[in-house]
Structure formats: C-alpha cells, structure tokens
Design a protein around this motif. Sequence first.
Motif, PDB file in Angstrom:
ATOM      1  N   ALA A  42       0.826  -1.209   0.000  1.00 41.05           N
ATOM      2  CA  ALA A  42       0.000   0.000   0.000  1.00 41.05           C
ATOM      3  C   ALA A  42       0.860   1.259   0.000  1.00 41.05           C
ATOM      4  O   ALA A  42       0.487   2.261  -0.607  1.00 41.05           O
ATOM      5  CB  ALA A  42      -0.934   0.007   1.203  1.00 41.05           C
ATOM      6  N   GLY A  43       2.007   1.202   0.659  1.00 41.93           N
ATOM      7  CA  GLY A  43       2.873   2.369   0.719  1.00 41.93           C
ATOM      8  C   GLY A  43       3.392   2.762  -0.650  1.00 41.93           C
ATOM      9  O   GLY A  43       3.321   3.930  -1.042  1.00 41.93           O
ATOM     10  N   PHE A  44       3.889   1.794  -1.408  1.00 41.53           N
ATOM     11  CA  PHE A  44       4.427   2.112  -2.732  1.00 41.53           C
ATOM     12  C   PHE A  44       3.309   2.466  -3.705  1.00 41.53           C
ATOM     13  O   PHE A  44       3.475   3.334  -4.570  1.00 41.53           O
ATOM     14  CB  PHE A  44       5.286   0.953  -3.247  1.00 41.53           C
ATOM     15  CG  PHE A  44       6.513   0.762  -2.409  1.00 41.53           C
ATOM     16  CD1 PHE A  44       7.570   1.655  -2.502  1.00 41.53           C
ATOM     17  CD2 PHE A  44       6.606  -0.276  -1.495  1.00 41.53           C
ATOM     18  CE1 PHE A  44       8.687   1.522  -1.709  1.00 41.53           C
ATOM     19  CE2 PHE A  44       7.725  -0.418  -0.697  1.00 41.53           C
ATOM     20  CZ  PHE A  44       8.760   0.476  -0.811  1.00 41.53           C
ATOM     21  N   PHE A  45       2.171   1.788  -3.535  1.00 42.70           N
ATOM     22  CA  PHE A  45       0.975   2.133  -4.313  1.00 42.70           C
ATOM     23  C   PHE A  45       0.635   3.611  -4.088  1.00 42.70           C
ATOM     24  O   PHE A  45       0.366   4.365  -5.024  1.00 42.70           O
ATOM     25  CB  PHE A  45      -0.171   1.227  -3.858  1.00 42.70           C
ATOM     26  CG  PHE A  45      -1.475   1.423  -4.569  1.00 42.70           C
ATOM     27  CD1 PHE A  45      -1.726   0.794  -5.774  1.00 42.70           C
ATOM     28  CD2 PHE A  45      -2.466   2.217  -4.022  1.00 42.70           C
ATOM     29  CE1 PHE A  45      -2.941   0.951  -6.421  1.00 42.70           C
ATOM     30  CE2 PHE A  45      -3.681   2.396  -4.657  1.00 42.70           C
ATOM     31  CZ  PHE A  45      -3.915   1.753  -5.862  1.00 42.70           C
ATOM     32  N   ALA A  46       0.699   4.038  -2.812  1.00 44.65           N
ATOM     33  CA  ALA A  46       0.369   5.427  -2.466  1.00 44.65           C
ATOM     34  C   ALA A  46       1.375   6.397  -3.054  1.00 44.65           C
ATOM     35  O   ALA A  46       0.998   7.442  -3.602  1.00 44.65           O
ATOM     36  CB  ALA A  46       0.308   5.590  -0.951  1.00 44.65           C
ATOM     37  N   VAL A  47       2.660   6.056  -2.965  1.00 47.06           N
ATOM     38  CA  VAL A  47       3.687   6.944  -3.529  1.00 47.06           C
ATOM     39  C   VAL A  47       3.433   7.147  -5.015  1.00 47.06           C
ATOM     40  O   VAL A  47       3.438   8.272  -5.527  1.00 47.06           O
ATOM     41  CB  VAL A  47       5.103   6.364  -3.291  1.00 47.06           C
ATOM     42  CG1 VAL A  47       6.132   7.134  -4.109  1.00 47.06           C
ATOM     43  CG2 VAL A  47       5.446   6.421  -1.819  1.00 47.06           C
ATOM     44  N   GLY A  48       3.149   6.052  -5.730  1.00 48.20           N
ATOM     45  CA  GLY A  48       2.876   6.153  -7.159  1.00 48.20           C
ATOM     46  C   GLY A  48       1.641   6.985  -7.431  1.00 48.20           C
ATOM     47  O   GLY A  48       1.650   7.884  -8.274  1.00 48.20           O
ATOM     48  N   ALA A  49       0.573   6.700  -6.674  1.00 47.04           N
ATOM     49  CA  ALA A  49      -0.696   7.394  -6.921  1.00 47.04           C
ATOM     50  C   ALA A  49      -0.535   8.890  -6.672  1.00 47.04           C
ATOM     51  O   ALA A  49      -0.934   9.714  -7.500  1.00 47.04           O
ATOM     52  CB  ALA A  49      -1.787   6.812  -6.016  1.00 47.04           C
ATOM     53  N   TYR A  50       0.069   9.245  -5.546  1.00 50.31           N
ATOM     54  CA  TYR A  50       0.187  10.663  -5.222  1.00 50.31           C
ATOM     55  C   TYR A  50       1.167  11.379  -6.145  1.00 50.31           C
ATOM     56  O   TYR A  50       0.946  12.532  -6.517  1.00 50.31           O
ATOM     57  CB  TYR A  50       0.574  10.854  -3.754  1.00 50.31           C
ATOM     58  CG  TYR A  50      -0.637  10.925  -2.859  1.00 50.31           C
ATOM     59  CD1 TYR A  50      -1.315  12.126  -2.710  1.00 50.31           C
ATOM     60  CD2 TYR A  50      -1.117   9.811  -2.210  1.00 50.31           C
ATOM     61  CE1 TYR A  50      -2.445  12.210  -1.916  1.00 50.31           C
ATOM     62  CE2 TYR A  50      -2.254   9.875  -1.411  1.00 50.31           C
ATOM     63  CZ  TYR A  50      -2.904  11.087  -1.266  1.00 50.31           C
ATOM     64  OH  TYR A  50      -4.027  11.165  -0.493  1.00 50.31           O
ATOM     65  N   THR A  51       2.262  10.707  -6.527  1.00 48.36           N
ATOM     66  CA  THR A  51       3.209  11.358  -7.422  1.00 48.36           C
ATOM     67  C   THR A  51       2.542  11.711  -8.739  1.00 48.36           C
ATOM     68  O   THR A  51       2.619  12.841  -9.214  1.00 48.36           O
ATOM     69  CB  THR A  51       4.411  10.438  -7.689  1.00 48.36           C
ATOM     70  OG1 THR A  51       4.952  10.033  -6.447  1.00 48.36           O
ATOM     71  CG2 THR A  51       5.459  11.144  -8.501  1.00 48.36           C
ATOM     72  N   GLY A  77       6.843   9.324 -13.701  1.00 47.79           N
ATOM     73  CA  GLY A  77       7.217   9.968 -12.448  1.00 47.79           C
ATOM     74  C   GLY A  77       6.868   9.096 -11.259  1.00 47.79           C
ATOM     75  O   GLY A  77       7.637   9.004 -10.294  1.00 47.79           O
ATOM     76  N   ALA A  78       5.709   8.454 -11.333  1.00 41.51           N
ATOM     77  CA  ALA A  78       5.274   7.577 -10.247  1.00 41.51           C
ATOM     78  C   ALA A  78       6.277   6.448 -10.043  1.00 41.51           C
ATOM     79  O   ALA A  78       6.658   6.106  -8.915  1.00 41.51           O
ATOM     80  CB  ALA A  78       3.894   7.004 -10.563  1.00 41.51           C
ATOM     81  N   MET A  79       6.740   5.866 -11.171  1.00 40.48           N
ATOM     82  CA  MET A  79       7.690   4.756 -11.066  1.00 40.48           C
ATOM     83  C   MET A  79       9.021   5.259 -10.498  1.00 40.48           C
ATOM     84  O   MET A  79       9.630   4.619  -9.637  1.00 40.48           O
ATOM     85  CB  MET A  79       7.886   4.095 -12.437  1.00 40.48           C
ATOM     86  CG  MET A  79       6.617   3.410 -12.916  1.00 40.48           C
ATOM     87  SD  MET A  79       6.729   2.766 -14.588  1.00 40.48           S
ATOM     88  CE  MET A  79       7.749   1.336 -14.327  1.00 40.48           C
ATOM     89  N   LEU A  80       9.437   6.429 -10.978  1.00 38.50           N
ATOM     90  CA  LEU A  80      10.704   6.982 -10.498  1.00 38.50           C
ATOM     91  C   LEU A  80      10.651   7.279  -9.003  1.00 38.50           C
ATOM     92  O   LEU A  80      11.580   6.967  -8.248  1.00 38.50           O
ATOM     93  CB  LEU A  80      11.019   8.277 -11.245  1.00 38.50           C
ATOM     94  CG  LEU A  80      11.788   8.105 -12.551  1.00 38.50           C
ATOM     95  CD1 LEU A  80      12.030   9.467 -13.186  1.00 38.50           C
ATOM     96  CD2 LEU A  80      13.118   7.401 -12.275  1.00 38.50           C
ATOM     97  N   ALA A  81       9.516   7.867  -8.574  1.00 38.15           N
ATOM     98  CA  ALA A  81       9.376   8.204  -7.160  1.00 38.15           C
ATOM     99  C   ALA A  81       9.452   6.941  -6.311  1.00 38.15           C
ATOM    100  O   ALA A  81      10.020   6.938  -5.210  1.00 38.15           O
ATOM    101  CB  ALA A  81       8.062   8.932  -6.922  1.00 38.15           C
ATOM    102  N   CYS A  82       8.875   5.851  -6.819  1.00 42.96           N
ATOM    103  CA  CYS A  82       8.922   4.595  -6.069  1.00 42.96           C
ATOM    104  C   CYS A  82      10.348   4.052  -6.011  1.00 42.96           C
ATOM    105  O   CYS A  82      10.752   3.459  -5.003  1.00 42.96           O
ATOM    106  CB  CYS A  82       7.987   3.565  -6.687  1.00 42.96           C
ATOM    107  SG  CYS A  82       6.301   3.872  -6.219  1.00 42.96           S
ATOM    108  N   VAL A  83      11.087   4.223  -7.095  1.00 45.61           N
ATOM    109  CA  VAL A  83      12.489   3.807  -7.079  1.00 45.61           C
ATOM    110  C   VAL A  83      13.227   4.571  -5.979  1.00 45.61           C
ATOM    111  O   VAL A  83      13.963   3.991  -5.164  1.00 45.61           O
ATOM    112  CB  VAL A  83      13.149   4.071  -8.452  1.00 45.61           C
ATOM    113  CG1 VAL A  83      14.657   3.901  -8.373  1.00 45.61           C
ATOM    114  CG2 VAL A  83      12.558   3.145  -9.501  1.00 45.61           C
ATOM    115  N   VAL A  84      12.984   5.888  -5.933  1.00 40.73           N
ATOM    116  CA  VAL A  84      13.646   6.721  -4.937  1.00 40.73           C
ATOM    117  C   VAL A  84      13.235   6.310  -3.522  1.00 40.73           C
ATOM    118  O   VAL A  84      14.037   6.302  -2.598  1.00 40.73           O
ATOM    119  CB  VAL A  84      13.327   8.213  -5.200  1.00 40.73           C
ATOM    120  CG1 VAL A  84      13.837   9.084  -4.071  1.00 40.73           C
ATOM    121  CG2 VAL A  84      13.921   8.645  -6.522  1.00 40.73           C
TER     122      VAL A  84
END
Lengths: 333, 399
Positions: A42-51, A77-84
């Motif tokens: 859920a955390g990474f899902f959220a990072v992607g969604a919000y980014t 951007g969502a994928m990149l933010a999750c990588v970060v």
Amino acid sequence: MNFVTLLNYPIYLLIFISIYGCLTIALNVQWGYAGLFNAGVAGFFAVGAYTSAILTSPAAVGRIGGFSLPVPVGMLGAMLACVVAAWPVGKVCLRFRSDYLAIVSIGVAEAIRLVVRSEEWLTNGSRGIIDIPRPFGDLPYAQSQVAFLGLSCLILLVVYFLVERQLRSPWGRMMRAIRDNETAAQAMGKDVPRRRLEAFILGSALMGLAGALYVHLTRVITPDAIDPMIVTFLVWIMVILGGSGNNRGVLVGALIIWVIWSASELVTDQLPADIALKAKYARMFLVGLLLQVILRLRPEGLLPERVGTAGGSGDLGRTSPEAIAPSEGSDDV
Amino acid sequence: MRNTVLGMASLIVAAGVAATPAQADVGIGLVGGITGGTAALAPEMMKSYQFAVKQVNDQGGIKNGEKLIGVVADDGCNAQTGVDAVTKVVNVSQVVGMAGPWCSGVVLAVANSVTIPAGVVLITPAGTSPQITALKDNDLVFRTVPSDEYQGQVLARTLLARGTTKVALSFINNDYGKGLADAFQKEFVAKGGTVAARAAHEENRASYRTDLAQLAKGGADTLVLIDYGDSSGLTVLRESIENDFFKTYVGGEGMKTTATIKTIGSKNLANFYVSSPVSEKSQSLEVFASGFKSAGGDPNATFVSTSYDAVFLLALAIEQTGGDKTKISAALRNLVDAAGESIMPGEWAKAKALIAAGKPISYKGASGTLAFDANGDVPGAYALFKVNGDDFQFVTDMK
C-alpha cells in the motif's frame, strides 16, 4: 433492463483486475522470485498514486502542484518516485532476511500513510487531490470505460512480457538461486544484497505504476484509498492463491479474488434484506477462509511455479511448500 | 481453469440479471459505510433510508403504483470499495439516483469515476468536505448536510457579535479540525478579530499542558477548541481549566458530549460554550422524529434526518420527472418552491397528488430547509449551547 449498461460492470471489473494484476506481478517479482516479504504494498501504491496526481493535476491552493503534465509523464514519475522511495528501504534492510523486511516495510507503509495524511503542502492532507486528468475522460461513460480498459490491459501486457523476459533471463535464474539457497549463491560469487535490491526496486516501481493507473481511473485520491486492508492484504492473497513464482498464476489469482470480492455482493443481495446487510461484513471473512483452504489443500497455489526449461519440468514442475516460505533453513538472522 | 472462469462469468451475469429490479419499479441506491470507519453510524442511518422508502411505497409508490426499490450497497468508507459498490448500483441495478455515500473521500471518488460520467444524481447525507463543493459535477452531486466551511464561518461571526475579538485557536490535527479551524480563522480575521495564537495538536496524547501554555502566552482569554469531547478535547479542556490558562472556552460540535460534563463537572464549566449544527427546530423535525421512533429508529442518532431527507427528496424528484434520470437534478431544485404548498416528512400521498395536478410544492425537510445552492450545497443551521446541569442548554441561534 438495459443490457448494454449491464456490460459496464464486467468492464469495470476487468479494469480493476488489470490494476491489481499489475500489483500482483510487482509483488511476484519481490516475493515469488526474490523471496522478499514486502508487507508495505500500500505504501508504494500510495507513492505512485500521489506522485502521478501531483504531477498531472492543475494548480490548487494550499499544496504544491499545478504542473498539469501529460498522464504518461505522471506514470513515469510515479515509477521513479517509487524507485527513490524503495532504494533507501532496500539498502537498509535487504541484508536481513524476510521477517525483518516485513516489519520494516509495514513501518514504511505506515509512515507514508501518515505523511500523506498530515503533510498538507504536499498531498492536501485528508481532503485529497481532485481534478486529476483521466485518459479518454471526455468520452461518454461506456466508451471512456472501454478505452481505459484498453489502456490498462495494454500496460499490464507490457509489464507482463517485460517481467517474464527478465525472469527467464540469467537474472531470473540467479534470483531464484538466491531465494532458494542464499549461501550457495553467495559461494558462486553472486552479489546477494545488490541483486535483492534490484528485485525490490523493480517490484516497487511496478507498484507505483499500478497506483498511477488507479489515480487516473478515479480522478481523485484521498488517504482512505490506500487502506492496507485492501491494497496490501488483498494483493498478498491474490499472489498466494494464484501461485507465487508464476506470473500467469498471480494474474489468475487477481481475477478470482477481485471477482469474488466484488461479485459476491450481487449474490448476497438476493438474500432477505437484514441477512444481506449482515453479509457485507462477511466478505473479508470469506476471502480469509478461501486463503486458509488454499494454504491447507494447495499451498503452491492454483498455477504453481514452473522450474527448469519447458522440456524438463516433470517432477520439478510443482515446487515444495518451501516455495511459499522460502529457505527458512538457510536463515542468517 | 477455463471452467472456473466461465463459471464465474455466468455467475456474474446471473446475479446481475437477478439483481436488476423488475421493469416497472424504480431503483434508487442506498449507499453507505456499513463496514469501515462509519460502521457505528450505519444501523440508524440505513434504517432512516429504509424508513423513507417504506413511507413512499406505503402511500402509493411512484407514479402508477410502481414500487421504489432501495438497493443497499456498502462503500466501506473506502474509495476502492465505494467505487466497486456504486459501479454495481449504477450499472447492474441501474438506479436512477442514489443517496450516499457518507465519507467525503468516497463521495469524491465515486462521483468522479462513476456517477458523474454515468449521469446519475448523488445526494450525500454525511459528506462534509469542502472539496465536494468544488467538484465539476454537471450539477449531479448534492448534499443534505452542510459543508464544514459554514460552521467555522458562523462560529466566527457569532463570537464577534458577542464581543469577543481576540482568541487563541486550538484544534485536532485531522481534516475535520483543520478545516473548521481554517474556516473560522479566515472569517474571524476578515471581520476584524484577532487570532492571538494558533496550534494543532495530535490525538490521544497524555497531556497538552505545554501546548496550552504556549497558546496562553498570546494574551487571549478565550480559547476556541475544535476537537472531540470524548478524547483529546476533553484532556485539553480539563488541563486548561485546572491551570486557569483561559477564562472562556468555545468548542465546535465535536465538544458537545456529555462526557465533558461528567468528567469535569458542570460547576467548572460555567464559561464553556459549544456550537453545533441543529436540525432547525420545526414541526417537520417533530413529525419525522415521532414517525421514525415508532418505526423502531432513534431520531437523535447522527445524520438520520439528513439521510431521510436525501431519500425523500430523491423520491419526490423521481415522481416529478417520471424516473427520467437526466431531469432529476433540475427537479431537485424545484422541490423547495416558496409559492408551493408545504409538504412535511411522510406526506407522500399529498405530495403525489400535488405533483399529479402540476402544482408547485415546498418540501420542509426534517433537517431544515433544503434549498440547494449552485454547488448543490445547503447552508444548514447552527446554535450556540452552554452547560446547564447534566446537559447542554440552547443559548442563541448562530447566523
């Protein structure tokens, strides 16, 4: 009754199944192939969604944004933010075995949830972000749903083929080697922490992609949409039911669980009113029960992992229950 | 595996066919958070929905005696569950309009991805987020409950009218607390008041003395406290009174709980006021309350009057348009016609006769006058209360 309208429901079901399919493949990369117990989907899902939401939505008072970028940029951007986000998490805890990662990933997901709730300048807090663009959103309802289904299926297919290719390559065999016997893999000169980090980041990026797809579907994101009860545990059940280690298996798992989750209500609504009302509470119980039955009777899942080349599957075609709880024996904790 | 998939597909279709109401009847969605965060409110609110449906059907139903069918769906107070539930309600049960969902986040998600594109009217009886006002909704999203924005504004105006021009502001750090506090501060400052100090506090801490000491340094002798009176709000209030940080306390509706009186004691709360939305004292409310009580409901439960009004308004609009879902949103605005004859809650047969005769009607809602503004919002009514004995006593209306 209008049958054309009725068709909108299976189309909607398939859209959600494709989004969850993306999540299950992502988790399969981490758990099925690399043996990493990520309890923070859920955390990474959220990072992607919000980014993606922040990148693509128009300006709003009280939070950053107003970039109004195209949707594909938002997804990237969502994928990149999750990588970060995944890199430091992985760097710190992938040296440990699964239980530690599980604890840390729950903590990370919870931290992300709290950030989303309270950092208003970034996410607008619990009021959420609205006015997010939707691909084909200007079409009439039915056409727009069909078009979105096409887009999400296309993305799922691309993800599926790329991941399959990756896992059939030497990299995939190495990941399984590390999962099944870490010490041996290390003795063969494999850089275990680094490889694990790669799998963790790849999986997390795909989770972010699923989050972006979701946010462009609903056009709005609020913290209640990233409830771990649904986004984390349902995805885990899909992977275990379908067969961890088999991408087609986990897609079948996503299909079955989401259809049960959603369509069971149509069946229980036929019951007398007060029983039907109570049945709503029973949905989670039903899914949990199904998980118990599957773990008891078919721990390898409906479509188990296939080991070895196409010709030489034989007895190896079905892995032992250890594939579900990999390599407890070689723990270094 | 193929069999499983085929079996499931046929199951969906079969269930879908069965779930669709018979041709003549009119379906409306009764959506709410039966599970999830609002589960505690669900039994009475659902009863209130069903009570309205039953009254309509008992008094002649829609048009030529067709039944109004309430399709119950659970939004789980979760955006994904809500979208799932409402997709079924709209496409499988094919309703012409719906009451609910309740949680603001779910209303936003459902409206954006299902009801607005599908052209179905949605009336929420409990979603109070100001974001709902801002939706680009083709006039398809309404609510029978006022936005949080209004309460903050009326509270500010009331305090200024009572001669309070300098306050400290303390609020719980969530969307309710922050939304109300922001709306209050904006209006208070704009109308000439001063907010001497302002601080958000987290829920469920053991003590708030340091926060209070900071707030008191601002020099105000009135504390505006936006919090819940059975959790952290109680602690803040108790500690502040014990240490004599402020002289007067003004709370939002969350502070209007008997727990504050029981714990702190009414003799210590002489200078404690709370603002709260009230169903405008009206004959309508009494009619609804006695009817709902005899049907086994609790008329004092939260949001029951707004839930009832959402369904009853929807039914009236359906009666007026003959169930044409493209016209319902326009019809909703014609139901409170100043020139029309009054309709009380439960007076379905009378309303039906008037509509059939083509006469205008004016629905007097259980929760107040439901004249929707351009955004589909209602202004709502508020009153200021103070402690008297074991309960709260009405002080003044707030405008």
